[in-house]
Design an enzyme around this catalytic site. Structure first.
Site, PDB file in Angstrom:
ATOM      1  CD  GLU A 178      -2.657   1.546   2.335  1.00 24.17           C
ATOM      2  OE1 GLU A 178      -2.750   0.475   3.451  1.00 24.17           O
ATOM      3  OE2 GLU A 178      -3.523   2.269   2.474  1.00 24.17           O
ATOM      4  CE  LYS A 220      -5.980  -0.321   1.710  1.00 24.85           C
ATOM      5  NZ  LYS A 220      -6.750  -0.873   2.688  1.00 24.85           N
ATOM      6  CB  SER A 290      -8.569  -2.618   0.423  1.00 20.46           C
ATOM      7  OG  SER A 290      -7.759  -2.841   1.607  1.00 20.46           O
ATOM      8  NE  ARG A 293     -10.361   7.276   6.098  1.00 17.23           N
ATOM      9  CZ  ARG A 293      -9.531   8.048   5.793  1.00 17.23           C
ATOM     10  NH1 ARG A 293      -9.453   9.294   6.165  1.00 17.23           N
ATOM     11  NH2 ARG A 293      -8.218   7.789   5.088  1.00 17.23           N
TER      12      ARG A 293
HETATM   13  P1  13P Z   1      -9.321   4.158   4.006  1.00 19.16           P
HETATM   14  O1  13P Z   1     -10.373   3.621   3.258  1.00 19.16           O
HETATM   15  O2  13P Z   1     -10.022   4.765   5.323  1.00 19.16           O
HETATM   16  O3  13P Z   1      -8.493   5.259   3.374  1.00 19.16           O
HETATM   17  O4  13P Z   1      -8.499   3.243   4.852  1.00 19.16           O
HETATM   18  C1  13P Z   1      -7.875   2.085   4.081  1.00 19.16           C
HETATM   19  C2  13P Z   1      -6.648   1.625   4.886  1.00 19.16           C
HETATM   20  O5  13P Z   1      -6.361   0.560   5.270  1.00 19.16           O
HETATM   21  C3  13P Z   1      -5.534   2.728   4.881  1.00 19.16           C
HETATM   22  O6  13P Z   1      -4.552   2.132   5.260  1.00 19.16           O
END
Ligand code: 13P
Length: 339
Positions: A178, A220, A290, A293
């Site tokens: 990510e 991600k 993924s 929020r």
């Molecule tokens: P958000 O979708 O809230 O940005 O969170 C995803 C996430 O795992 C951030 O590391």
């Protein structure tokens, strides 16, 4: 390294209609979320909240994997079933956040680098015992119109992501890689595209140098989007086109799936963007979500920390899962929100 198993786990997480629930908020992040509904962040409240999410009927049609925080992987449902087992019994793959957070990068004001590599091999072995089949590491790339991120910060974060991903694959754990270019700030979508492109280019160069097998990982990324304070907000099609252009140029076709983070977009925007991106397909990779929020904000708002609202919270969660499942096929429309 068992490439066959890595591939099959990665593919099952992003199977048709499915994506990932990011429920891996650290202690300080979940406290912020609970503050918004005026709920104290006790261990039992955190457990109960996650239990509401994980026991929602029917989500296994749309949720292929759930990312836990360390504490949650050690917790159980009311009947004593470990959460990891509860999910695997329903065909949902349990995963674990393994990074230790983004810290200021020394001598590079404004840039960050993610920590957590020390002892990671041993932690992965324990997480595997506890049932985790995939892991997540989040690199945070701060962005502005001028000097952020530095090229050095991009390289440092890409290097750490690749070391993490190699350790995961060595342990037969699928890495979710990510690199998050933040949505904060006043920069336009063009600047986000330039930075995201450079980040992805560097991340795949490092993954390759570290001998990571692309078939056994998931990416991600952020969507390519204008900063929240930008006065020129891009439309849905513009976001989809810029995101697809960027990913097509820099993400190898061997990667089985791209699972976007939501990054502070509203739940509706995140679904709409995912839908538009999929509607532009077919793409070489599965394109899914993924979300943290964007899946959970409506759940917290419905729950408010009260047991009498648990069923309404589960309904809100199911609705987001269902709508994002439709967006996986480009079959979502905004009008479905009111239904
Ligand atoms: P958000 O979708 O809230 O940005 O969170 C995803 C996430 O795992 C951030 O590391």
């Amino acid at each position: 390294m068992n490439i066959k198993e890595l591939k099959s786990v990665a593919q099952s997480i992003v199977a048709k209609q499915k994506g990932v629930l990011a429920a891996d908020e650290s202690g300080s992040t979940i406290k912020k979320r609970f503050d918004s509904i005026k709920l104290e962040s006790t261990e039992e409240n955190r457990r109960r909240y996650r239990e509401i999410l994980f026991t929602t009927d029917g989500i296994e049609r749309y949720i292929g994997g759930v990312i836990f925080f360390d504490e949650t992987l050690r917790q159980t449902a009311r009947d004593g079933t470990p959460f990891a087992k509860l999910l695997s019994n329903r065909g949902i793959v349990p995963g674990i956040k393994v990074d230790k957070g983004a810290k200021a990068l020394a001598l590079y004001p404004g840039d960050k680098v993610t920590e957590g590599l020390d002892g990671l091999r041993e932690r992965l072995a324990e997480y595997k015992q506890l049932g985790a089949k995939f892991a997540k590491w989040r690199a945070v790339i701060d962005i502005n119109d001028a000097d952020l991120p530095s090229d050095y910060a991009i390289r440092a974060n890409a290097h750490a992501l690749a070391r993490y991903a190699a350790l995961c694959q060595e342990a037969d754990i699928v890495p979710i890689v990510e690199p998050e270019v933040l949505m904060d700030g006043a920069h336009g979508i063009e600047r986000c595209e330039t930075v995201t492109a450079r980040v992805l280019e560097e991340v795949f160069t490092e993954l390759d140098a570290h001998r990571v097998t692309f078939e056994g990982m998931l990416l991600k990324p952020n969507m390519v989007i204008a900063g929240k304070k930008c006065t020129r907000q891009a439309g849905v099609m513009q976001v989809a086109e810029a995101t697809v252009r960027c990913l097509t140029r820099y993400v190898p076709a061997a990667v089985p799936g791209i699972v976007f983070l939501s990054g502070g977009q509203s739940a509706e925007d995140a679904t709409d963007h995912l839908n538009a991106i999929n509607a532009m397909g077919p793409h070489p990779w599965q394109v899914s979500f993924s979300y943290g929020r964007a899946l959970q904000a409506p759940v917290l708002a419905a729950w408010k920390g009260q047991e009498s609202n648990a069923a309404a919270a589960q309904q809100a969660f199911y609705t987001r899962c269902y709508l994002n499942g439709l967006a996986r096929d480009g079959k979502y429309t905004r009008t479905m929100e009111a239904a």
